[in-house]
Design a protein around this motif. Sequence first.
Motif, PDB file in Angstrom:
ATOM      1  N   LEU A   1     -34.106 -17.187 -20.350  1.00  0.00           N
ATOM      2  CA  LEU A   1     -32.702 -16.805 -20.182  1.00  0.00           C
ATOM      3  C   LEU A   1     -32.027 -16.621 -21.536  1.00  0.00           C
ATOM      4  CD1 LEU A   1     -31.631 -19.100 -17.202  1.00  0.00           C
ATOM      5  CD2 LEU A   1     -31.751 -16.603 -17.195  1.00  0.00           C
TER       6      LEU A   1
ATOM      7  N   TYR B   1     -30.419 -12.994 -22.813  1.00  0.00           N
ATOM      8  CA  TYR B   1     -29.002 -12.866 -23.144  1.00  0.00           C
ATOM      9  C   TYR B   1     -28.740 -12.706 -24.638  1.00  0.00           C
ATOM     10  CZ  TYR B   1     -27.075 -13.643 -18.479  1.00  0.00           C
ATOM     11  OH  TYR B   1     -26.709 -13.494 -17.165  1.00  0.00           O
TER      12      TYR B   1
ATOM     13  N   ARG C   1     -28.416  -8.616 -16.425  1.00  0.00           N
ATOM     14  CA  ARG C   1     -27.803  -9.917 -16.708  1.00  0.00           C
ATOM     15  C   ARG C   1     -26.291  -9.772 -16.555  1.00  0.00           C
ATOM     16  NH1 ARG C   1     -28.608  -9.575 -23.319  1.00  0.00           N
ATOM     17  NH2 ARG C   1     -26.629  -8.503 -23.742  1.00  0.00           N
TER      18      ARG C   1
ATOM     19  N   CYS D   1     -27.465 -19.413 -20.927  1.00  0.00           N
ATOM     20  CA  CYS D   1     -27.318 -17.976 -21.173  1.00  0.00           C
ATOM     21  C   CYS D   1     -26.274 -17.665 -22.242  1.00  0.00           C
ATOM     22  CB  CYS D   1     -26.915 -17.267 -19.880  1.00  0.00           C
ATOM     23  SG  CYS D   1     -28.068 -17.500 -18.514  1.00  0.00           S
TER      24      CYS D   1
ATOM     25  N   MET E   1     -28.273 -16.049 -12.386  1.00  0.00           N
ATOM     26  CA  MET E   1     -28.019 -15.678 -13.776  1.00  0.00           C
ATOM     27  C   MET E   1     -28.610 -14.333 -14.162  1.00  0.00           C
ATOM     28  SD  MET E   1     -26.089 -17.991 -15.064  1.00  0.00           S
ATOM     29  CE  MET E   1     -25.354 -18.172 -13.439  1.00  0.00           C
ATOM     30  N   ALA E   2     -29.477 -13.781 -13.314  1.00  0.00           N
ATOM     31  CA  ALA E   2     -30.098 -12.491 -13.617  1.00  0.00           C
ATOM     32  C   ALA E   2     -30.543 -11.853 -12.313  1.00  0.00           C
ATOM     33  CB  ALA E   2     -31.288 -12.660 -14.557  1.00  0.00           C
TER      34      ALA E   2
END
Length: 208
Positions: free
Chosen positions: A181, A185, A24, A55, A150-151
């Motif tokens: 997500l 996170y 992440r 996130c 985002m990842a």
Amino acid sequence: MSGGDAGRVTALFSRSSGGYRFARWGRPLAPALFGFSEIEKPRYAAALAEAARACGLAVVEADPELGRNCLVFMCGAWGELPRIPGLDRLVPDLEKLVSVLKATGANQYRIFGFDEAGAIRICITLLRGDADLRAAPFPLLALSQAAQSMALWSDTAFQAESPVVATGAGAALDPWFESLLGAAYAQDMPPASDDPAHARALAARLCA
């Protein structure tokens, strides 16, 4: 814990070549968008902000180390990429990559770079605006691409499903993916992992 959730999460971060790998972002996003129209650019920026919000990531003007760390390039043909000033310094073997993208008929490609902890420090998204990519309404396209930034997802993660859904207002993150997500996170979760037990921990959080 749901066995279905555990299997689904594991598949989302398992490479087609074998092995589990998750990462992440380890820093706020500092986006830069290229090749978009004046109408599209703020919409894509809003999509990145929405994905970052899920996130718990901040969106900032500049990264202290890199300046901009979330770069998105939209082009009409892959052959345009080598003509973009400085892109060859960001993308190793750019000419070779362009040849592969042409040969495979791809319309998108993401390149990630990582810090010493294994967290994402930079993401470069390359998009070719072909008929298939443009078939989706732009808000749906933008949010889907943002979510995929985002990842470090599997290279096969979104072949059969999408992290976003269409809404009357345009698009929204699919609730399950938004929860995933958020779990990924969480402060007590690692920024990177190659242990499949990580997927079971994420699934347990989803069920909780």
